[in-house]
Design an enzyme around this catalytic site. Structure first.
Site, PDB file in Angstrom:
ATOM      1  N   SER A 126       0.755  -1.103   0.131  1.00 52.63           N
ATOM      2  CA  SER A 126       0.018  -0.099  -0.021  1.00 52.63           C
ATOM      3  C   SER A 126       0.797   1.430   0.140  1.00 52.63           C
ATOM      4  O   SER A 126       2.067   1.132   0.531  1.00 52.63           O
ATOM      5  CB  SER A 126      -0.956  -0.044   1.367  1.00 52.63           C
ATOM      6  OG  SER A 126      -1.800  -1.045   1.068  1.00 52.63           O
ATOM      7  N   TRP A 156       0.512   2.696   5.971  1.00 53.48           N
ATOM      8  CA  TRP A 156      -0.055   1.551   6.872  1.00 53.48           C
ATOM      9  C   TRP A 156       0.522   0.208   6.868  1.00 53.48           C
ATOM     10  O   TRP A 156      -0.118  -0.706   6.619  1.00 53.48           O
ATOM     11  CB  TRP A 156      -1.668   1.216   6.206  1.00 53.48           C
ATOM     12  CG  TRP A 156      -2.123   2.685   5.960  1.00 53.48           C
ATOM     13  CD1 TRP A 156      -2.761   3.754   6.917  1.00 53.48           C
ATOM     14  CD2 TRP A 156      -2.617   3.182   4.928  1.00 53.48           C
ATOM     15  NE1 TRP A 156      -3.257   4.939   6.255  1.00 53.48           N
ATOM     16  CE2 TRP A 156      -3.217   4.374   4.958  1.00 53.48           C
ATOM     17  CE3 TRP A 156      -2.632   2.921   3.433  1.00 53.48           C
ATOM     18  CZ2 TRP A 156      -3.664   4.945   3.890  1.00 53.48           C
ATOM     19  CZ3 TRP A 156      -3.107   3.462   2.387  1.00 53.48           C
ATOM     20  CH2 TRP A 156      -3.679   4.839   2.558  1.00 53.48           C
ATOM     21  N   THR A 158       1.967  -2.772   8.524  1.00 52.01           N
ATOM     22  CA  THR A 158       1.935  -3.605   9.670  1.00 52.01           C
ATOM     23  C   THR A 158       3.470  -4.106  10.285  1.00 52.01           C
ATOM     24  O   THR A 158       4.061  -4.580   9.169  1.00 52.01           O
ATOM     25  CB  THR A 158       1.074  -5.080   9.629  1.00 52.01           C
ATOM     26  OG1 THR A 158      -0.335  -4.296   9.312  1.00 52.01           O
ATOM     27  CG2 THR A 158       0.897  -5.479  10.923  1.00 52.01           C
ATOM     28  N   ARG A 268     -25.242 -12.585  34.535  1.00 43.83           N
ATOM     29  CA  ARG A 268     -25.884 -11.092  34.960  1.00 43.83           C
ATOM     30  C   ARG A 268     -27.294 -11.478  35.088  1.00 43.83           C
ATOM     31  O   ARG A 268     -27.803 -12.071  34.373  1.00 43.83           O
ATOM     32  CB  ARG A 268     -25.410 -10.034  33.680  1.00 43.83           C
ATOM     33  CG  ARG A 268     -26.277  -9.052  33.726  1.00 43.83           C
ATOM     34  CD  ARG A 268     -25.827  -8.040  34.568  1.00 43.83           C
ATOM     35  NE  ARG A 268     -26.312  -6.650  34.541  1.00 43.83           N
ATOM     36  CZ  ARG A 268     -25.795  -5.674  35.469  1.00 43.83           C
ATOM     37  NH1 ARG A 268     -25.070  -5.655  36.122  1.00 43.83           N
ATOM     38  NH2 ARG A 268     -26.573  -4.574  35.406  1.00 43.83           N
ATOM     39  N   GLU A 363      -5.655  -6.032   3.703  1.00 52.24           N
ATOM     40  CA  GLU A 363      -5.630  -7.198   2.775  1.00 52.24           C
ATOM     41  C   GLU A 363      -6.692  -7.177   1.764  1.00 52.24           C
ATOM     42  O   GLU A 363      -7.093  -8.420   1.412  1.00 52.24           O
ATOM     43  CB  GLU A 363      -5.321  -8.483   3.739  1.00 52.24           C
ATOM     44  CG  GLU A 363      -3.887  -8.098   4.403  1.00 52.24           C
ATOM     45  CD  GLU A 363      -3.382  -9.593   4.815  1.00 52.24           C
ATOM     46  OE1 GLU A 363      -3.706 -10.534   4.213  1.00 52.24           O
ATOM     47  OE2 GLU A 363      -2.518  -9.421   5.638  1.00 52.24           O
ATOM     48  N   GLY A 364      -7.328  -6.143   1.412  1.00 53.73           N
ATOM     49  CA  GLY A 364      -8.257  -5.977   0.410  1.00 53.73           C
ATOM     50  C   GLY A 364      -9.486  -5.688   1.164  1.00 53.73           C
ATOM     51  O   GLY A 364     -10.082  -6.392   1.965  1.00 53.73           O
ATOM     52  N   SER A 366     -13.610  -4.944   1.902  1.00 50.57           N
ATOM     53  CA  SER A 366     -14.883  -5.950   1.523  1.00 50.57           C
ATOM     54  C   SER A 366     -15.128  -5.585   0.080  1.00 50.57           C
ATOM     55  O   SER A 366     -15.603  -6.601  -0.732  1.00 50.57           O
ATOM     56  CB  SER A 366     -15.815  -5.585   2.574  1.00 50.57           C
ATOM     57  OG  SER A 366     -15.527  -6.135   3.927  1.00 50.57           O
TER      58      SER A 366
HETATM   59  N1  COS Z   1      -3.205 -14.481  -8.497  1.00 52.19           N
HETATM   60  C1  COS Z   1      -2.413 -14.242  -9.630  1.00 52.19           C
HETATM   61  N2  COS Z   1      -2.663 -13.229 -10.310  1.00 52.19           N
HETATM   62  C2  COS Z   1      -3.730 -12.295 -10.340  1.00 52.19           C
HETATM   63  C3  COS Z   1      -4.406 -12.389  -9.236  1.00 52.19           C
HETATM   64  C4  COS Z   1      -4.262 -13.356  -8.354  1.00 52.19           C
HETATM   65  N3  COS Z   1      -5.183 -13.559  -7.175  1.00 52.19           N
HETATM   66  N4  COS Z   1      -5.235 -11.471  -9.134  1.00 52.19           N
HETATM   67  C5  COS Z   1      -5.011 -10.444 -10.427  1.00 52.19           C
HETATM   68  N5  COS Z   1      -3.717 -11.129 -10.974  1.00 52.19           N
HETATM   69  C6  COS Z   1      -3.259 -10.626 -12.183  1.00 52.19           C
HETATM   70  C7  COS Z   1      -4.176 -10.808 -13.211  1.00 52.19           C
HETATM   71  O1  COS Z   1      -4.023 -11.947 -13.957  1.00 52.19           O
HETATM   72  C8  COS Z   1      -3.445  -9.838 -14.148  1.00 52.19           C
HETATM   73  O2  COS Z   1      -2.317 -10.383 -14.802  1.00 52.19           O
HETATM   74  P1  COS Z   1      -2.133 -10.649 -16.443  1.00 52.19           P
HETATM   75  O3  COS Z   1      -2.491  -9.401 -17.158  1.00 52.19           O
HETATM   76  O4  COS Z   1      -1.128 -11.055 -16.801  1.00 52.19           O
HETATM   77  O5  COS Z   1      -3.511 -11.572 -16.587  1.00 52.19           O
HETATM   78  C9  COS Z   1      -2.696  -8.767 -13.244  1.00 52.19           C
HETATM   79  O6  COS Z   1      -2.846  -9.533 -12.033  1.00 52.19           O
HETATM   80  C10 COS Z   1      -3.832  -7.400 -13.048  1.00 52.19           C
HETATM   81  O7  COS Z   1      -5.114  -7.975 -12.752  1.00 52.19           O
HETATM   82  P2  COS Z   1      -6.285  -7.079 -12.844  1.00 52.19           P
HETATM   83  O8  COS Z   1      -6.092  -6.484 -14.404  1.00 52.19           O
HETATM   84  O9  COS Z   1      -7.483  -7.718 -12.550  1.00 52.19           O
HETATM   85  O10 COS Z   1      -6.067  -5.872 -12.010  1.00 52.19           O
HETATM   86  P3  COS Z   1      -6.911  -4.682 -11.544  1.00 52.19           P
HETATM   87  O11 COS Z   1      -6.038  -3.445 -11.519  1.00 52.19           O
HETATM   88  O12 COS Z   1      -8.319  -4.857 -12.112  1.00 52.19           O
HETATM   89  O13 COS Z   1      -7.076  -5.053  -9.968  1.00 52.19           O
HETATM   90  C11 COS Z   1      -7.689  -6.167  -7.933  1.00 52.19           C
HETATM   91  C12 COS Z   1      -7.389  -6.166  -9.498  1.00 52.19           C
HETATM   92  C13 COS Z   1      -8.620  -5.471  -7.545  1.00 52.19           C
HETATM   93  C14 COS Z   1      -8.120  -7.583  -7.645  1.00 52.19           C
HETATM   94  C15 COS Z   1      -6.296  -6.129  -7.314  1.00 52.19           C
HETATM   95  O14 COS Z   1      -5.589  -4.746  -7.465  1.00 52.19           O
HETATM   96  C16 COS Z   1      -6.359  -6.067  -5.766  1.00 52.19           C
HETATM   97  O15 COS Z   1      -6.511  -7.109  -5.227  1.00 52.19           O
HETATM   98  N6  COS Z   1      -6.323  -4.788  -5.119  1.00 52.19           N
HETATM   99  C17 COS Z   1      -6.329  -4.757  -3.491  1.00 52.19           C
HETATM  100  C18 COS Z   1      -5.053  -5.057  -2.956  1.00 52.19           C
HETATM  101  C19 COS Z   1      -5.033  -5.142  -1.613  1.00 52.19           C
HETATM  102  O16 COS Z   1      -5.385  -6.025  -1.114  1.00 52.19           O
HETATM  103  N7  COS Z   1      -4.695  -3.963  -0.830  1.00 52.19           N
HETATM  104  C20 COS Z   1      -4.650  -3.889   0.489  1.00 52.19           C
HETATM  105  C21 COS Z   1      -2.998  -3.679   0.997  1.00 52.19           C
HETATM  106  S1  COS Z   1      -1.923  -5.001   1.432  1.00 52.19           S
HETATM  107  S2  COS Z   1      -2.643  -4.819   3.353  1.00 52.19           S
END
Ligand code: COS
Length: 380
Positions: A126, A156, A158, A268, A363-364, A366
């Site tokens: 992040s 942020w 951890t 209670r 970690e994402g 909801s």
């Molecule tokens: N495992 C492996 N590859 C993955 C995957 C997974 N679980 N999820 C996405 N990918 C890959 C996709 O296949 C794509 O690769 P290719 O272009 O080679 O096919 C690439 O990653 C990009 O994926 P996508 O186009 O779906 O990206 P988006 O920008 O639409 O984002 C989300 C996808 C929203 C799912 C992602 O950005 C996400 O998980 N965001 C949240 C991150 C998070 O958890 N943040 C908290 C911080 S950590 S505390």
């Protein structure tokens, strides 16, 4: 289909329960109040093998399955969610990531110290402007031949100050978008690496959350994880498993609050009887128990999928989405069952209610879980 836990699973769950009650419960209120990191307790968790449960025994890990890990996470989280987030990050983001994708040299040098708790890890994805939109990395890692130069800010984080080794995601080639992202192992103390101020948080106040600054930090090429451009996939794969850990944390927070509310309702008295004898309270407990059981099944199914080498992106996202909602709902109700006592610190439920909220965010969020779930169910 077999819902029974093995003897080993029961042993691990009971060991985690004992540890939580004897080592984490004393002082948990004070640590929350003072925002104090449970350093001593985390050290003991390392000694007992709770920090590298699933990692390869060859590198000091426990070689256990994910079911064992979520059972332990639930027990620790019932008592102290600040300690369990340290455990979750170290196990499922840092150790798992290195064990699965690291080179033998990286495993020898870093993983073998992280599994035992000798060193602690952090996962740095992040940024101020890239939390959910994880492909928009502003942190850069410029290839200089035998090393990279890292610049940017992470937010942020951890274990931000307590960690020794940091897995840092950064953009190497902006033109290649997410395919130009890499993941690196960075050591605390390297020149140009600064730990920023500690965040003042609503919940999980014992865990230390910081921003991190990288100013021309020289990272040797051998510290890149995987092939060039593997960093985004590395982050996504690692987070998929991390979400199962956080789902287990949410489940533990809910179960901890429910157990407190149930016990309290049997002691209670109001209107001449224990409050559990009033349907208003008994029905709350029935709802809490049912939703916790439903969340537990989702968490266990996701852990089982991972252990069976099945895809767990969908089941992990569903487990986190539901368990974190249950954690919020149940902790609010647990405070309600406690009435006025629920609003004061010594009854623990107000802390669990504050701790629950983060499970819907980190970690994402909801909303991100719903993106993952909807894309998965709509793709065929
Ligand atoms: N495992 C492996 N590859 C993955 C995957 C997974 N679980 N999820 C996405 N990918 C890959 C996709 O296949 C794509 O690769 P290719 O272009 O080679 O096919 C690439 O990653 C990009 O994926 P996508 O186009 O779906 O990206 P988006 O920008 O639409 O984002 C989300 C996808 C929203 C799912 C992602 O950005 C996400 O998980 N965001 C949240 C991150 C998070 O958890 N943040 C908290 C911080 S950590 S505390």
């Amino acid at each position: 289909m077999d819902f029974k836990l093995t003897e080993e699973h029961i042993m691990i769950r009971d060991a985690a329960r004992d540890f939580a009650r004897t080592e984490l419960l004393p002082g948990v209120i004070e640590r929350d109040e003072k925002q104090e990191f449970p350093a001593e307790q985390v050290k003991k968790m390392g000694e007992l093998g709770f920090l590298g449960m699933m990692a390869s025994p060859e590198y000091g890990g426990g070689g256990m399955d994910t079911i064992s890990y979520v059972l332990a996470m639930e027990e620790i989280s019932k008592i102290d969610a600040s300690a369990s987030v340290v455990m979750s990050v170290n196990n499922s983001l840092v150790c798992w990531g290195l064990d699965t994708y690291g080179s033998p040299e990286q495993k020898e040098k870093y993983l073998s110290k992280l599994t035992t708790g000798e060193k602690l890890g952090a996962f740095c994805l992040s940024e101020p402007e890239a939390g959910s939109d994880a492909t928009s990395q502003k942190t850069t890692a410029i290839d200089k031949g035998d090393h990279y130069i890292l610049n940017g800010t992470k937010n942020w984080i951890t274990n931000g100050n307590s960690a020794d080794f940091y897995l840092v995601i950064a953009q190497t080639d902006r033109e290649k978008k997410h395919k130009g992202i890499n993941a690196f192992i960075v050591e605390k103390g390297w020149e140009g690496f600064e730990v920023g101020p500690k965040e003042q948080k609503l919940g999980i106040r014992g865990s230390d959350t910081h921003s991190l600054n990288f100013n021309d930090v020289k990272v040797p090429k051998e510290n890149r994880i995987g092939e060039d451009g593997f960093g985004f996939k590395f982050a996504m794969k690692t987070l998929s498993g991390g979400r199962i850990g956080i789902a287990a944390q949410a489940l533990g927070i809910a179960a901890g609050a429910y157990e407190l509310a149930k016990d309290y309702s049997k002691q209670r008295k109001a209107f001449g009887t224990e409050i559990c004898n009033h349907q208003a309270i008994a029905f709350k407990l029935a709802d809490m128990h049912t939703s916790i059981e439903a969340a537990r099944h989702l968490v266990m199914k996701a852990a089982w999928d991972k252990d069976q080498k099945q895809n767990y992106d969908l089941s992990g996202a569903m487990a986190k989405l539901e368990a974190s909602k249950v954690a919020m709902d149940v902790t609010v109700e647990a405070v309600q069952v406690h009435g006025g006592n629920g609003y004061v610190k010594e009854y623990h439920v107000e802390r669990l209610m504050r701790d629950a909220k983060i499970t819907q965010i980190y970690e994402g969020t909801s909303e991100i879980q719903k993106i993952v779930i909807s894309r998965s169910i709509l793709k065929d």
